[in-house]
Write a protein that holds these residues in place. Sequence first.
Motif, PDB file in Angstrom:
ATOM      1  N   THR A 106       0.620  -1.201   0.198  1.00 48.87           N
ATOM      2  CA  THR A 106      -0.003  -0.399   0.219  1.00 48.87           C
ATOM      3  C   THR A 106       1.060   1.426  -0.347  1.00 48.87           C
ATOM      4  O   THR A 106       1.861   1.470   0.947  1.00 48.87           O
ATOM      5  N   THR A 107       0.455   2.630  -1.028  1.00 49.02           N
ATOM      6  CA  THR A 107       0.843   3.765  -0.649  1.00 49.02           C
ATOM      7  C   THR A 107       0.062   4.857  -0.972  1.00 49.02           C
ATOM      8  O   THR A 107      -0.625   4.355  -1.768  1.00 49.02           O
ATOM      9  N   LYS A 108      -0.394   5.016   0.223  1.00 54.88           N
ATOM     10  CA  LYS A 108      -1.088   6.814   0.277  1.00 54.88           C
ATOM     11  C   LYS A 108      -0.526   7.524   1.316  1.00 54.88           C
ATOM     12  O   LYS A 108      -0.771   7.432   1.925  1.00 54.88           O
ATOM     13  N   ALA A 125      -3.396  10.748  -2.509  1.00 51.67           N
ATOM     14  CA  ALA A 125      -2.772  10.431  -3.484  1.00 51.67           C
ATOM     15  C   ALA A 125      -2.241   8.584  -3.411  1.00 51.67           C
ATOM     16  O   ALA A 125      -1.912   8.613  -2.263  1.00 51.67           O
ATOM     17  N   THR A 126      -2.227   7.881  -4.302  1.00 51.95           N
ATOM     18  CA  THR A 126      -2.109   6.258  -4.138  1.00 51.95           C
ATOM     19  C   THR A 126      -1.015   5.381  -5.330  1.00 51.95           C
ATOM     20  O   THR A 126      -0.464   4.502  -4.766  1.00 51.95           O
ATOM     21  N   THR A 127      -1.061   6.474  -5.978  1.00 50.53           N
ATOM     22  CA  THR A 127      -0.131   5.837  -7.060  1.00 50.53           C
ATOM     23  C   THR A 127       1.193   6.835  -7.318  1.00 50.53           C
ATOM     24  O   THR A 127       1.651   7.902  -7.262  1.00 50.53           O
ATOM     25  N   ILE A 128       2.480   5.579  -7.485  1.00 50.21           N
ATOM     26  CA  ILE A 128       3.850   6.033  -8.092  1.00 50.21           C
ATOM     27  C   ILE A 128       3.383   7.576  -8.449  1.00 50.21           C
ATOM     28  O   ILE A 128       2.979   6.881 -10.329  1.00 50.21           O
ATOM     29  N   ASP A 130       2.217  10.266  -8.008  1.00 53.51           N
ATOM     30  CA  ASP A 130       1.442  11.459  -7.840  1.00 53.51           C
ATOM     31  C   ASP A 130       1.552  12.444  -6.995  1.00 53.51           C
ATOM     32  O   ASP A 130       2.669  12.186  -5.911  1.00 53.51           O
ATOM     33  N   VAL A 160       2.930  10.864  -3.918  1.00 51.89           N
ATOM     34  CA  VAL A 160       3.991   9.494  -4.017  1.00 51.89           C
ATOM     35  C   VAL A 160       4.975   9.657  -4.465  1.00 51.89           C
ATOM     36  O   VAL A 160       4.833   9.137  -5.785  1.00 51.89           O
ATOM     37  N   PRO A 164       9.045   2.844  -1.839  1.00 57.05           N
ATOM     38  CA  PRO A 164       8.023   3.998  -1.896  1.00 57.05           C
ATOM     39  C   PRO A 164       8.562   5.113  -0.872  1.00 57.05           C
ATOM     40  O   PRO A 164       8.989   5.115   0.027  1.00 57.05           O
TER      41      PRO A 164
END
Length: 485
Positions: A106-108, A125-128, A130, A160, A164
């Motif tokens: 997960t990335t958030k 933001a959740t995607t590399i 963003d 992000v 990460p």
Amino acid sequence: MKFTASKARRVALVAALSGTLALSPVAMQPASADLAQFSSNATGFALRVTVDLSGLPQTVKDTVQQNYTTTRAALPAAQQAELPEAFPFVVDQYLGRTTAEASTNTTKAYSVLGDGFRTLPALTATTIGDDKSSTLQTISLPSVQLPVLDATAGVLRAAVAAGPKVDGGASVASVDTSLQAVGALLPAELQAAFTDLITQINSAVTTANTTLDDTTDEVTAALAGTPLASDPTVGPIIDSSTDLATAIQLPAIPNPLSTNLASIKDVASSTTAQKTADGRASSDSVSIIKSVDVLGGLVNVGLMNLASHSEAAGTAGSAKNTSACSIADVRMGGNTGASLDGKSLYVEVGGKPVALPVPTDQVAAVKSQVDSVLNQAGVSVNLCDASKASASEDGTSASQSVSAFVIEFAPKAPVAIDALGIAAGDTLVKVRIDPTVETAVGAQALNAPAVGGAQLPATGAPAMVSMISGLLLAAGALTLRRRVR
């Protein structure tokens, strides 16, 4: 209230916050080469403001609700819709809350102007790749027609990056909280109680100032006419008992129903959660507040910096927490004049404090008078003392919660008001101001036994620890100066 700070200045403030995270001494220490699993979470809020009238007797609440209903019904339909149907006896609002989460799956990044009593605009933001930001304007809670809390807002950021690495940021230019609009809805007897309270407090101020006059006479006699403070360019600053008595007089206190309860300037929060290149789960949270003013200058808090850092690498001894908390000063009565750090009295000369040759026992006497007035006013100040941290020996988890300060204004009824069911000593209102930051990480090294994710802390302010009375008079204000720990 107008939008007074530029977007560029806010972005720079949030960027500066992010930059301070690299200063952590722990960040440079080596760890394991890689992680099989990791989780990292950082959360913080630039400010939490609570105005609580829920402790009033039901008879008082019924009157307030009736007055509120009548006032609301007289408004145009569009304005009525902005207000809740029932009077909000508690407004508990977080401002500038940011959260950064990074884990194996997960990335958030989440940044919200405010939540609690009301959820305000937010970014996610959740995607590399963003990297989002937005500029926001003025808000009033519960509404413009009943402004218990006003905020002039600034910038939100959520980003992000590869790694990460997850970043969240939020800033607010100013926050004001007031009971002026609410005061008109209170029963006349309760409004009179606030007036009686201020009369009682200012009577204590008069008594304290008489004692302080005696103190300054003793100081002057002990110094035998020696100039108390001087500057090479302008000569003596204070050179007589009259001057000294003027410098350390306690100020009169305004009625809380006719002045801002608190005014806060330039608050910002920044969080980062990441897996570092050298194989650590790392999280950082930082908050900065430029200034806090309570009750029209009764208590002033200077520049505050608060930071929490947690890291773990899944190997024995790698789980660690560090924190930093600094507050420039805490003053009573203004921004210039005399100050106190518990050991010496100071006067401001050229913007810098100059120590007065005052005996220690007389400093204690001055502090005692200040504490007495603050107690009478129902003001308590808790500074850089609320910190909770844990780190596992096997290096799989670390977490920490740090609070820079809690200021609480909780005045009590000076006498019983039988008609309203209020006894002498009952709390009339509570106003609480608190910034808090939290960090947590979990890590499992390659080839290590499987472990669960980190136990992340719940978001929210920790309980107050010791209550420390503010010290200081400036232009008759005493100052408590705190160092980074």
